[in-house]
Scaffold this motif. Structure first.
Motif, PDB file in Angstrom:
ATOM      1  N   UNK A 239      -2.318   8.075   6.492  1.00  0.00           N
ATOM      2  CA  UNK A 239      -0.871   8.311   6.354  1.00  0.00           C
ATOM      3  C   UNK A 239      -0.155   7.148   5.672  1.00  0.00           C
ATOM      4  N   UNK A 240      -0.859   6.031   5.452  1.00  0.00           N
ATOM      5  CA  UNK A 240      -0.259   4.917   4.719  1.00  0.00           C
ATOM      6  C   UNK A 240       0.187   3.755   5.588  1.00  0.00           C
ATOM      7  N   UNK A 241      -0.329   3.673   6.805  1.00  0.00           N
ATOM      8  CA  UNK A 241       0.118   2.607   7.724  1.00  0.00           C
ATOM      9  C   UNK A 241      -0.266   1.216   7.188  1.00  0.00           C
ATOM     10  N   UNK A 242      -1.540   1.059   6.818  1.00  0.00           N
ATOM     11  CA  UNK A 242      -1.988  -0.250   6.308  1.00  0.00           C
ATOM     12  C   UNK A 242      -1.340  -0.555   4.972  1.00  0.00           C
ATOM     13  N   UNK A 243      -1.172   0.460   4.144  1.00  0.00           N
ATOM     14  CA  UNK A 243      -0.493   0.272   2.858  1.00  0.00           C
ATOM     15  C   UNK A 243       0.934  -0.215   3.080  1.00  0.00           C
ATOM     16  N   UNK A 244       1.606   0.361   4.079  1.00  0.00           N
ATOM     17  CA  UNK A 244       2.970  -0.036   4.436  1.00  0.00           C
ATOM     18  C   UNK A 244       3.027  -1.548   4.680  1.00  0.00           C
ATOM     19  N   UNK A 245       2.048  -2.047   5.408  1.00  0.00           N
ATOM     20  CA  UNK A 245       2.025  -3.481   5.740  1.00  0.00           C
ATOM     21  C   UNK A 245       1.543  -4.338   4.578  1.00  0.00           C
ATOM     22  N   UNK A 246       0.814  -3.757   3.642  1.00  0.00           N
ATOM     23  CA  UNK A 246       0.289  -4.534   2.511  1.00  0.00           C
ATOM     24  C   UNK A 246       1.335  -4.781   1.436  1.00  0.00           C
ATOM     25  N   UNK A 247       2.361  -3.948   1.384  1.00  0.00           N
ATOM     26  CA  UNK A 247       3.378  -4.143   0.339  1.00  0.00           C
ATOM     27  C   UNK A 247       4.416  -5.186   0.755  1.00  0.00           C
ATOM     28  N   UNK A 248       4.497  -5.499   2.062  1.00  0.00           N
ATOM     29  CA  UNK A 248       5.483  -6.494   2.518  1.00  0.00           C
ATOM     30  C   UNK A 248       5.092  -7.901   2.056  1.00  0.00           C
ATOM     31  N   UNK A 249       3.807  -8.324   2.183  1.00  0.00           N
ATOM     32  CA  UNK A 249       3.417  -9.640   1.630  1.00  0.00           C
ATOM     33  C   UNK A 249       3.170  -9.581   0.118  1.00  0.00           C
ATOM     34  N   UNK A 250       3.434  -8.421  -0.462  1.00  0.00           N
ATOM     35  CA  UNK A 250       3.271  -8.194  -1.898  1.00  0.00           C
ATOM     36  C   UNK A 250       1.809  -8.295  -2.338  1.00  0.00           C
ATOM     37  N   UNK A 251       0.916  -7.747  -1.503  1.00  0.00           N
ATOM     38  CA  UNK A 251      -0.476  -7.625  -1.918  1.00  0.00           C
ATOM     39  C   UNK A 251      -0.600  -6.560  -3.003  1.00  0.00           C
ATOM     40  N   UNK A 252       0.272  -5.583  -2.930  1.00  0.00           N
ATOM     41  CA  UNK A 252       0.389  -4.550  -3.960  1.00  0.00           C
ATOM     42  C   UNK A 252       1.857  -4.456  -4.370  1.00  0.00           C
ATOM     43  N   UNK A 253       2.090  -4.077  -5.622  1.00  0.00           N
ATOM     44  CA  UNK A 253       3.452  -3.916  -6.125  1.00  0.00           C
ATOM     45  C   UNK A 253       3.890  -2.471  -5.945  1.00  0.00           C
ATOM     46  N   UNK A 254       5.092  -2.273  -5.410  1.00  0.00           N
ATOM     47  CA  UNK A 254       5.583  -0.903  -5.199  1.00  0.00           C
ATOM     48  C   UNK A 254       5.867  -0.251  -6.545  1.00  0.00           C
ATOM     49  N   UNK A 255       5.708   1.078  -6.589  1.00  0.00           N
ATOM     50  CA  UNK A 255       5.990   1.819  -7.822  1.00  0.00           C
ATOM     51  C   UNK A 255       7.495   1.995  -8.011  1.00  0.00           C
ATOM     52  N   UNK A 256       8.169   2.305  -6.925  1.00  0.00           N
ATOM     53  CA  UNK A 256       9.625   2.517  -6.967  1.00  0.00           C
ATOM     54  C   UNK A 256      10.267   1.874  -5.744  1.00  0.00           C
ATOM     55  N   UNK A 257      11.561   1.639  -5.845  1.00  0.00           N
ATOM     56  CA  UNK A 257      12.293   1.091  -4.714  1.00  0.00           C
ATOM     57  C   UNK A 257      12.102  -0.415  -4.595  1.00  0.00           C
ATOM     58  N   UNK A 258      12.479  -0.953  -3.439  1.00  0.00           N
ATOM     59  CA  UNK A 258      12.385  -2.402  -3.241  1.00  0.00           C
ATOM     60  C   UNK A 258      12.102  -2.741  -1.786  1.00  0.00           C
ATOM     61  N   UNK A 259      11.451  -3.884  -1.597  1.00  0.00           N
ATOM     62  CA  UNK A 259      11.209  -4.444  -0.274  1.00  0.00           C
ATOM     63  C   UNK A 259      11.994  -5.747  -0.203  1.00  0.00           C
ATOM     64  N   UNK A 260      12.797  -5.903   0.845  1.00  0.00           N
ATOM     65  CA  UNK A 260      13.638  -7.099   0.953  1.00  0.00           C
ATOM     66  C   UNK A 260      13.394  -7.827   2.268  1.00  0.00           C
ATOM     67  N   UNK A 261      13.517  -9.149   2.197  1.00  0.00           N
ATOM     68  CA  UNK A 261      13.493  -9.983   3.401  1.00  0.00           C
ATOM     69  C   UNK A 261      14.790 -10.773   3.438  1.00  0.00           C
TER      70      UNK A 261
END
Length: 579
Positions: free
Chosen positions: A375-397
């Motif tokens: 369902x994307x749980x690990x992927x969800x956590x991998x985009x926060x440290x920017x291990x992968x770049x999101x295709x759309x949208x943004x992640x903010x801290x």
């Protein structure tokens, strides 16, 4: 030319050594060319004189030659020792460059690249590059000097024979060029095949416990033999081409000698050539042929080295897809608020894993992510440290887009505890200190105590200096997990990601580690990917993620009362526990 320019750039730090190497090569060539000249001079001008004069000149010329060979000794020593040292240093620089570059490449590169093949490029390919770096310019320089020098002297002795030799030499050059092109492709194929063999060996040995548990040694042997046979065939092919290459050059060299003997004999019989001149001529033929041999060997060495360098450049020229922006900033004293705004992500631009996800996680809160596999749980956590770049949208801290933050600064403020803990070969102390390499022994011990690891560590024969083995094979799963938690305690990040950190443990280990995680999570923004739902009852918010996106969200009681997907998952685990 670009490949050669890049290759030449590695000589820059060692210009002094390189020029000295070339100077020594120059002196070596002059001394080798001088010997037949001395012989010719003595035959023509000295041996016809009186006994006393012959003795005087022999001593004088002999002393001169002796001094020249002393110089030759030191030149040869420098070329053989420091020339090789220069090549080894260049090899070390290249290995350092490729390793540093591999550290910069993102997860997506390693998702599609075999580690064994990378090892082949770092080790095997670079050895041949080192040999080319040392011997290449030197052999080329010496060979050209000797060929030109001996050719000029041969022309002065007899232009007719030398012209014939030159024409035969042109045929040799054409033959070398023809086989040279064939060798380039076959050497490249060799490297690809040995890289595949290395990859298979690495894969088999890394999984040796699985192999043995299934008694599948015969399967691994078959897989290895298949790759090994493929490599053997390419090697046989390369040696067949090399055989033709060297045999053809040997044939042309024989023709050169034959031409000198026949033409010299004809000219001597006609009174147009003297026997003593033929003797000197044959001496120079040896000097003329020796550098040609070197050039022939250089051709093979060049193809080995340059194909290795091309494979080296393939990695070096792979641009990281995640890099710092020019104006990226440091994340200073973050509170830890995390915001995802309309985030979508897919691997290799194929099926979407996350689609239009929007979440706000307040600083200091604990949020659990649950849902079925895939369902994307690990992927969800991998985009926060920017291990992968999101295709759309943004992640903010703290309201700052993570793409505007320096990667090192971002990841320094995020701690991750994973289900599959990686232990580096070394001691327990070294593995804990990975969280903060500058930590003191007291800080390491304090981190271990907070992770409930100190007691079991002190029970080991060598305590904190215990060697953990490859991938921590000497430790249990629970012990490795506690060491990984101690690492994060030592790192002391503001944001914490727990990726199914207790799912593979027994109940006793889970209870110990759960206590450590609760202490670790205190006053930190925490994201928990949970397999056992009983461990997240106290989370501030639970998000149910499915392949359709966010299905439900709320605390444990709210989601149970809503009688939706979360309640179904919870009841399923409860029933399994009863069974």
């Amino acid at each position: 030319m670009k490949i050669l320019q890049k290759f030449i750039s590695y000589y820059k730090p060692y210009k002094g050594m390189f020029y000295m190497d070339m100077f020594c090569a120059f002196m070596l060539s002059l001394i080798d060319l001088a010997f037949p000249v001395m012989v010719s001079f003595m035959v023509n001008n000295i041996y016809t004189r009186s006994q006393s004069e012959i003795l005087k000149y022999v001593i004088l010329i002999g002393t001169g030659l002796f001094l020249m060979y002393i110089v030759r000794y030191f030149c040869q020593y420098y070329i053989t020792s420091w020339g090789h040292i220069m090549g080894a240093r260049m090899e070390a620089d290249m290995r350092s460059d490729i390793f540093s570059h591999l550290q910069r490449l993102s997860f997506s590169y390693y998702d599609n690249t075999n580690t064994g093949k990378l090892m082949s490029r770092i080790v095997t390919d670079l050895f041949d590059i080192s040999e080319l770096a040392h011997h290449g310019p030197e052999d080329l320089f010496i060979s050209l000097l000797k060929i030109i020098g001996s050719f000029v002297i041969l022309m002065s002795i007899d232009a007719r024979i030398t012209t014939i030799l030159f024409l035969i030499t042109l045929f040799m050059i054409y033959s070398s060029y023809f086989y040279n092109k064939k060798m380039k492709s076959v050497f490249k194929n060799n490297r690809e095949k040995i890289a595949s063999v290395n990859a298979q060996i690495q894969d088999s040995l890394s999984g040796i416990r699985v192999v043995k548990s299934f008694s599948n040694e015969h399967i691994e042997n078959k897989k290895f033999e298949k790759g090994n046979d493929a490599f053997l065939k390419t090697k046989e092919n390369s040696y067949a081409i090399m055989g033709k290459f060297f045999s053809m050059n040997g044939f042309f060299q024989g023709i050169l000698y034959l031409s000198v003997v026949i033409l010299g004999g004809i000219f001597i019989s006609n009174g147009n050539f003297q026997a003593k001149d033929l003797m000197v001529y044959i001496l120079y033929i040896n000097i003329f042929l020796n550098p040609i041999d070197k050039l022939v060997n250089f051709t093979e060495q060049y193809q080995r080295g340059i194909t290795g360098f091309e494979r080296f450049l393939e990695v070096i020229n792979t641009h990281p897809d995640i890099v710092d922006k020019k104006d990226a900033i440091d994340l200073k004293a973050p509170k830890g608020e995390i915001t995802l705004e309309n985030v979508s992500f897919s691997y290799d631009n194929k099926n979407s894993v996350l689609e239009n996800i929007s979440i706000n996680i307040k600083a200091g809160k604990t949020v659990a992510i649950v849902g079925p596999s895939g369902s994307g749980k690990t992927t969800f956590c991998s985009i926060i440290p920017r291990f992968y770049e999101v295709d759309k949208g943004s992640v903010k801290i703290d309201g700052i887009d993570i793409r505007d933050i320096k990667i090192k600064s971002l990841r320094s403020n995020i701690g991750i505890v994973q289900q599959d803990v990686y232990m580096f070969a070394g001691t327990i102390k070294e593995n804990i200190a990975y969280g903060n390499p500058k930590a003191t022994d007291e800080q390491i011990i304090e981190a271990a105590k907070m992770a409930n690891a100190h007691e079991f560590i002190m029970g080991l024969e060598e305590g904190y200096d215990t060697y953990v083995g490859e991938r921590g094979v000497k430790l249990s799963g629970g012990q490795k997990q506690r060491i990984s938690i101690a690492r994060v305690f030592l790192k002391n990040p503001q944001i914490l990601i727990l990726d199914e950190a207790t799912s593979a443990l027994d109940n006793e280990s889970e209870r110990l580690i759960q206590r450590s995680l609760e202490l670790l999570s205190k006053n930190r923004t925490t994201i928990v990917i949970a397999h056992r739902l009983s461990t997240i009852r106290n989370a501030d918010e639970i998000i149910v993620l499915t392949d359709e996106g966010i299905k439900e969200r709320g605390n444990h009681d709210e989601l149970i009362n809503s009688k939706g997907e979360y309640m179904r998952l919870y009841n399923m685990q409860f029933e399994q526990a009863l069974v």
